[in-house]
Write a protein that holds these residues in place. Structure first.
Motif, short mmCIF file in Angstrom:
data_model
loop_
_atom_site.label_atom_id
_atom_site.label_comp_id
_atom_site.label_asym_id
_atom_site.label_seq_id
_atom_site.Cartn_x
_atom_site.Cartn_y
_atom_site.Cartn_z
N ARG A 222 0.82 -1.20 0.00
CA ARG A 222 0.00 0.00 0.00
C ARG A 222 0.87 1.27 0.00
N ALA A 223 1.95 1.27 0.77
CA ALA A 223 2.84 2.43 0.80
C ALA A 223 3.50 2.62 -0.57
N TYR A 224 3.96 1.53 -1.19
CA TYR A 224 4.57 1.60 -2.52
C TYR A 224 3.59 2.21 -3.52
N LEU A 225 2.33 1.79 -3.47
CA LEU A 225 1.33 2.26 -4.42
C LEU A 225 0.72 3.61 -4.04
N GLY A 226 1.07 4.13 -2.86
CA GLY A 226 0.52 5.41 -2.43
C GLY A 226 -0.92 5.31 -1.97
N LEU A 227 -1.32 4.14 -1.45
CA LEU A 227 -2.69 3.92 -0.98
C LEU A 227 -2.80 4.11 0.53
N LYS A 228 -4.03 4.31 0.99
CA LYS A 228 -4.28 4.37 2.42
C LYS A 228 -3.88 3.03 3.03
N GLN A 229 -3.15 3.08 4.14
CA GLN A 229 -2.69 1.86 4.78
C GLN A 229 -3.69 1.38 5.83
N LEU A 230 -3.61 0.11 6.16
CA LEU A 230 -4.45 -0.47 7.19
C LEU A 230 -3.91 -0.07 8.55
N ASP A 231 -4.80 0.22 9.48
CA ASP A 231 -4.32 0.70 10.79
C ASP A 231 -4.31 -0.37 11.88
N LYS A 232 -4.90 -1.56 11.58
CA LYS A 232 -4.90 -2.64 12.58
C LYS A 232 -4.60 -3.97 11.91
N ASP A 233 -3.97 -4.87 12.67
CA ASP A 233 -3.71 -6.21 12.15
C ASP A 233 -4.91 -7.11 12.41
N LEU A 234 -4.79 -8.39 12.11
CA LEU A 234 -5.92 -9.31 12.26
C LEU A 234 -6.31 -9.54 13.72
N ASP A 235 -5.40 -9.25 14.66
CA ASP A 235 -5.71 -9.36 16.09
C ASP A 235 -6.14 -8.04 16.68
N ASP A 236 -6.48 -7.09 15.81
CA ASP A 236 -6.97 -5.77 16.21
C ASP A 236 -5.92 -4.93 16.93
#
Length: 191
Positions: free
Chosen positions: A67-81
């Motif tokens: 996501r950072a490479y593509l300039g997209l919004k990144q996820l703020d939490k992992d699968l364990d929240d």
């Protein structure tokens, strides 16, 4: 010419690159495990490809590298929240930026330091039913320019499954797809 390759994890992105160009990137001393870095591959033909970690999978922090490479919004939490720190410096591996002793990049790049891709390949895996909700959502986010959808691993499906998958892609992504098998070389012309 620069090509970016992405898609959901484990769709055969790296295998596809090796099959298209008839070279293994490991011959250039690069790591075979691309899940934690963007890998820049230079081929004898002069083409350069960025192979991304992709999206989905258990390691959300690696998706944030894509996501950072593509300039997209990144996820703020992992699968364990648990909260994730955003990726601002992207681990990148290429022939000049790789330390074989530590199997890691020597330096990091920002999104702005990457060349913009001329062609964008979005790889999906026919074995997983071709498109799942995560594929469709990620494709809509990363559809840079006019991406090419590549359906990989068709050697592991029958003609009815292939046609249903292609119809599904056309309906949900409004695109024709190219069917290939990186494993057998079906529908791949080496460059």
């Amino acid at each position: 010419m620069f090509i970016a390759v992405t898609g959901i994890t484990h769709t055969g992105k790296s295998s596809l690159i090796n099959a298209i160009f008839g070279e293994k990137k490991s011959e250039e001393g690069l790591t075979a495990d691309t899940t934690s870095a963007v890998v820049k591959i230079k081929f004898k033909s002069g083409m350069e490809i960025y192979d991304t970690p992709g999206a989905g999978g258990a390691e959300v922090r690696w998706e944030n590298i894509t996501r950072a490479y593509l300039g997209l919004k990144q996820l703020d939490k992992d699968l364990d929240d648990r909260l994730l720190l955003p990726v601002s410096r992207i681990p990148t591996i290429d022939a000049d930026n790789y330390n074989p002793r530590t199997d890691s990049p020597k330096a990091l790049k920002t999104h702005e330091e990457f060349e913009k891709p001329d062609v964008f390949l979005f790889v999906v895996d026919i074995k997983s039913g071709t498109l799942k909700r995560d594929d469709i959502k990620f494709f809509r986010e990363v559809a840079i320019g006019k991406p090419v959808v590549v359906v990989n691993k068709i050697d592991e499906s029958d003609s009815n499954t292939r046609q249903a998958s292609l119809d599904f892609i056309k309906r949900h992504l409004s695109q024709q797809a190219v069917t290939v098998s990186a494993k057998t070389g079906f529908n791949i012309k080496s460059y």
